[in-house]
Design a protein around this motif. Structure first.
Motif, mmCIF file in Angstrom:
data_model
loop_
_atom_site.group_PDB
_atom_site.id
_atom_site.type_symbol
_atom_site.label_atom_id
_atom_site.label_comp_id
_atom_site.label_asym_id
_atom_site.label_seq_id
_atom_site.Cartn_x
_atom_site.Cartn_y
_atom_site.Cartn_z
ATOM 1 N N LEU A 16 0.676 -1.116 0.087
ATOM 2 C CA LEU A 16 0.025 0.041 0.057
ATOM 3 C C LEU A 16 0.767 1.233 0.094
ATOM 4 N N ALA A 17 1.890 1.303 0.646
ATOM 5 C CA ALA A 17 2.807 2.542 1.002
ATOM 6 C C ALA A 17 3.419 2.675 -0.431
ATOM 7 N N ALA A 18 3.819 1.429 -1.191
ATOM 8 C CA ALA A 18 4.650 1.606 -2.416
ATOM 9 C C ALA A 18 3.763 1.935 -3.537
ATOM 10 N N LYS A 19 2.440 1.850 -3.270
ATOM 11 C CA LYS A 19 1.249 1.970 -4.440
ATOM 12 C C LYS A 19 1.624 0.863 -5.523
ATOM 13 N N ASP A 20 1.745 -0.261 -5.065
ATOM 14 C CA ASP A 20 2.275 -1.460 -5.844
ATOM 15 C C ASP A 20 1.343 -1.955 -6.833
ATOM 16 N N CYS A 38 -9.954 1.567 0.175
ATOM 17 C CA CYS A 38 -9.039 1.703 -1.092
ATOM 18 C C CYS A 38 -8.438 0.600 -1.863
ATOM 19 N N ARG A 39 -8.242 0.864 -2.946
ATOM 20 C CA ARG A 39 -7.302 -0.001 -3.617
ATOM 21 C C ARG A 39 -5.649 0.035 -3.310
ATOM 22 N N PRO A 40 -4.828 -0.613 -3.254
ATOM 23 C CA PRO A 40 -3.402 -0.401 -2.942
ATOM 24 C C PRO A 40 -2.839 0.569 -3.775
ATOM 25 N N ILE A 41 -3.238 1.105 -5.136
ATOM 26 C CA ILE A 41 -2.733 1.927 -5.908
ATOM 27 C C ILE A 41 -3.175 3.265 -5.435
ATOM 28 N N CYS A 42 -4.356 3.471 -4.731
ATOM 29 C CA CYS A 42 -4.736 4.790 -4.357
ATOM 30 C C CYS A 42 -3.890 5.889 -4.074
ATOM 31 N N ARG A 43 -3.849 6.924 -4.724
ATOM 32 C CA ARG A 43 -2.725 8.172 -4.519
ATOM 33 C C ARG A 43 -2.916 9.107 -3.368
ATOM 34 N N VAL A 44 -3.863 8.758 -2.521
ATOM 35 C CA VAL A 44 -4.024 9.547 -1.380
ATOM 36 C C VAL A 44 -2.797 9.259 -0.619
ATOM 37 N N LYS A 45 -2.691 10.363 0.441
ATOM 38 C CA LYS A 45 -1.605 10.009 1.355
ATOM 39 C C LYS A 45 -1.753 8.563 2.109
#
Length: 488
Positions: A16-20, A38-45
């Motif tokens: 999640l932190a890596a937006k993988d 959210c999806r793991p690619i979510c661009r929020v903080k």
């Protein structure tokens, strides 16, 4: 019930932190401080790990009280389908199996009792079949609200709700907002002449190679592949509705773009399920590549065509007939004859493109024709008889195999039909029935591709030798077959 994941929480938080993007659709993150998942690619903080709870499906996240994120849109996530009975049932429910039928009816179709069906879904997803169906209806309705200009009434019924009132009530109860409030924040890009929708996939995706494969096999009047505009078009006949669909590629967004006839608005859910299968949207190319790259020949081809998919079929019956017509003739010859069959026995229709003019003839239609009539398209009477008998087999539900049936059992059933050999049965299983381990080892092209000296027949790999080598490629032998064909 175990609605959320615990053992892998740390690994999922790192993803999640890596937006993988490799984990998109594999898990969903519920944020306890906001009540949103959210999806793991979510661009929020990225939130703190202590604020995250991880789920294996959207349904499990919503059952725990989380609402879908309006930015990353969980309904766009590619499916994380596994090769087991629970995920096969999940896929059937996602295509609308419970919109009109009961859990008991679905259980009977699957070959389980309703109690067993509920237990299987609870163990795998943490929710009941009904809860899963409700989540899929809501997410699909949300997708239509944000991507189309359809009215709320059209969206309610297209998503499988029995009434607009029920749709509004469940939407507001689950998401704490009205359907109209979502639309006001979006600007649909739909044209006036059709419905535009999107399907996400896991990259990479070898779109050009897939189109080239379909181009050589497109049936005149039914399908059209425009290589210049890089799109696929076809006529559609589904649940009593008729129209057309065009599929193109948005590589920058990692999505397929669909342009659909307005007349198909009421069958969008099953239509998208068929497009997903035809274009192999649910494949996980990273997982497949990690397994197949152990073979040097396959690894070399994967480096040239990363993300190669197994082209499926929009309709299993038409693909099966196309496979029968392809027996012992060239691809070009089979395509020509298939076009004649569509033109002569198909149902005329209108579309925005001159090349799309007919629907494929129904099983009932071909079953009722005489062998002599079918043979007039330019095939031997023995092959015409096979087409007629296969159509009769399909007309009585022969291609509607129970979920969880083994590949071997399907092959045995198909080979019991007159004129259906091993190659045809494996090809139908691979493309029409979506068995990832189907493998037509008798194909001369596959044998040639793995031979040390393809130019000399004496050194060509035999069917038995190819099957022995292909054992290491299981359960992805269909993808290995496409890689071998592509290498030629």
């Amino acid at each position: 019930m175990q609605p959320h994941i615990s053992a892998q929480d740390h690994d999922f938080y790192r993803a999640l932190a890596a937006k993988d993007a490799r984990f998109d659709g594999v898990f969903f993150a519920g944020i306890t401080t906001t009540g949103i998942y959210c999806r793991p690619i979510c661009r929020v903080k990225t939130p703190r790990q202590t604020s995250c709870v991880f789920f294996s499906s959207q349904a499990a996240a919503e059952a725990a009280g989380f609402r879908p994120c309006l930015r990353c849109r969980p309904e766009l996530a590619p499916y994380n389908l596994q090769q087991n009975l629970a995920h096969a049932i999940w896929q059937k429910i996602s295509a609308g199996a419970l919109n009109e039928a009961s859990v008991e009816t679905l259980a009977e179709q699957v070959g389980l009792s309703s109690r067993q069906l509920r237990r299987v879904m609870l163990q795998e997803f943490g929710v009941s079949p009904v809860e899963l169906a409700q989540t899929q209806r809501l997410l699909f309705a949300k997708k239509l609200i944000q991507e189309t200009k359809l009215s709320m009434t059209e969206i309610a019924f297209a998503s499988g709700f029995g009434s607009v009132r029920r749709f509004n009530a469940l939407f507001e109860a689950r998401y704490k907002m009205s359907p109209a409030s979502i639309r006001r924040t979006q600007t649909p890009t739909e044209s006036q002449q059709g419905i535009s929708l999107r399907l996400a996939y896991r990259p990479p995706y070898a779109w050009d190679q897939l189109l080239t494969y379909l181009h050589g096999r497109a049936m005149l009047g039914l399908e059209q592949v425009d290589l210049q505009q890089a799109c696929y078009r076809r006529s559609v006949q589904l649940d009593g509705k008729t129209g057309w669909v065009e599929v193109s590629h948005a590589a920058d967004k990692q999505q397929l773009l669909l342009h659909i006839a307005p007349s198909l608005s009421s069958v969008l859910l099953p239509l998208l399920a068929r497009i997903r299968q035809q274009f192999d949207v649910e494949a996980n190319p990273i997982v497949i590549a990690q397994h197949l790259q152990q073979d040097l020949l396959l690894a070399q081809q994967m480096s040239r065509t990363p993300g190669l998919r197994v082209p499926g079929s929009f309709d299993a019956f038409e693909l099966a007939i196309r496979a029968i017509l392809g027996q012992q003739v060239s691809v070009a010859g089979a395509t020509t004859v298939a076009g004649r069959l569509v033109q002569k026995f198909g149902v005329p229709m209108q579309s925005p493109w001159q090349g799309i003019s007919h629907h494929f003839p129904s099983p009932d239609c071909l079953a009722q024709l005489s062998v002599e009539e079918i043979a007039t398209i330019g095939v031997p009477k023995t092959r015409a008889a096979t087409i007629q008998q296969f159509a009769a087999f399909t007309a009585v539900g022969g291609l509607q195999f129970k979920l969880g049936i083994s590949l071997d059992e399907v092959i045995r059933t198909l080979k019991a039909l007159p004129g259906i050999g091993e190659w045809t049965a494996q090809y139908i299983a691979m493309r029409a029935l979506r068995f990832s381990n189907a493998f037509p080892a008798g194909d001369l092209g596959l044998q040639k591709a793995v031979s040390h000296d393809p130019s000399q027949m004496a050194l060509r790999c035999t069917e038995k030798q190819l099957l022995q080598r292909a054992e290491a490629w299981s359960p992805w032998r269909s993808y290995a077959a496409l890689l071998l064909w592509q290498s030629l």
